[in-house]
Design a protein around this motif. Structure first.
Motif: not given
Length: 350
Positions: A80-84
């Motif tokens: 979620y932090r990286l949007g992957r």
């Protein structure tokens, strides 16, 4: 973060948060507590992630994260932090980090504390940053050392601030070495010596880190928390000497010997005898990163144009150095130019 007058600027910790956090995933021995099936499932998710199948990794981790697996919770936080595999959602990332942190997951504790600090929730952040610093996370040590130097949210404690910054620098934390040089000009010698003694105690108390699990991505690509601190107790040196920055781990005999009262002498990274002074421009997780940094700096800093780069292995990092220079004064001049270009820099004795 750099020192102005007698205070470290409380600048953004985004760089500290991103350092090493990158695409780091967790497959820690603690996963065994959830059974072999959950551990295998965490590993399957990592395999999918490394192949670029981020959505598949997220789908693999979510059921066991919901069931309480801390490694899977941390990995979902990273996704979620990286949007992957999912849309970028920092609040959701923080929520997953907190679930894992509550179970004692060290990487999650560090990321949670730094995220809270970055979001302005510094009082909530501090307990997690303390835990992460005690576990050896260099980002947390850097932030906590800054707070203790300034007396922000915590009582001012220069010896402990110096020790924490020394430990962070010893693990390749960018700008920590630069801050140490500035601290040398402000913190009295007796307190710096206390700080070096504290740093040694922290190293001795730091729990040994297990070997990486095959297929996992090691935390931050940095040396383990109990790697040698960047100082060595040597022969007496002038009162204005700078505390050492990087040395191999001392022998058992040296560890057992009482610490001398005199200041420490600067300990250089491995160098060719007689090659003259060098400047150190950073420590990087790979030699390729060090080479890219050199290529960029050499084009921006004219003082580096005539120098030769050296890529010095030091545990899990590669130190970028340049030389040779005829004197400390010449090295200081090059560092001044490099710092003006935004690079960390400090002289390394021959």
């Amino acid at each position: 973060m750099q020192i102005t007058g007698r205070k470290l600027l409380a600048a953004t910790v985004t760089a500290a948060l991103l350092l090493g956090a990158g695409t780091t995933l967790a497959l820690a021995p603690g996963g065994e507590a959830y059974g072999d099936g959950a551990k295998t499932q965490v590993k399957q998710g990592i395999d999918a992630w490394q192949k670029g199948d981020y959505g598949g990794a997220v789908r693999t981790w979510r059921p066991i994260a919901d069931a309480g697996n801390a490694d899977a919770q941390f990995n979902l936080g990273q996704a979620y932090r990286l949007g992957r595999g999912v849309p970028t959602d920092l609040r959701t990332a923080q929520s997953w980090f907190e679930k894992a942190a509550q179970q004692g997951h060290e990487q999650a504790q560090a990321n949670l504390g730094l995220a809270l600090f970055q979001n302005g929730e510094r009082e909530r952040a501090l307990p997690w940053i303390r835990k992460a610093a005690e576990s050896g996370d260099p980002r947390a040590q850097y932030v906590l050392g800054t707070a203790m130097f300034n007396g922000d949210l915590v009582p001012q404690d220069w010896p402990r601030a110096y020790a924490l910054m020394q430990r962070a620098a010893g693990q390749g934390m960018p700008n920590a070495a630069t801050n140490l040089e500035q601290m040398d000009k402000i913190i009295p010698l007796a307190q710096r010596q206390q700080g070096l003694a504290l740093a040694r105690q922290m190293e001795e108390k730091s729990p040994a880190k297990p070997a990486p699990v095959p297929g996992s991505i090691g935390k931050a690509n940095l040396p383990p928390a109990n790697s040698a601190i960047q100082s060595t107790l040597a022969a007496p040196a002038p009162a204005n000497s700078v505390p050492a920055r990087a040395t191999p781990a001392p022998s058992r005999a040296a560890q057992a010997a009482p610490a001398p009262r005199a200041p420490v002498r600067t300990a250089a990274a491995p160098a060719v005898r007689g090659a003259g002074w060098r400047v150190q421009l950073g420590a990087f997780s790979t030699s390729a990163n060090a080479q890219r940094q050199w290529a960029g700096l050499r084009g921006k800093v004219g003082a580096l144009a005539s120098l030769q780069p050296f890529y010095v292995p030091a545990g899990a990092v590669t130190r970028l150095q340049a030389g040779a220079l005829p004197s400390r004064a010449a090295a200081d001049k090059v560092c001044s130019a490099a710092k003006s270009a935004g690079s960390a820099c400090f002289p390394v004795a021959p």
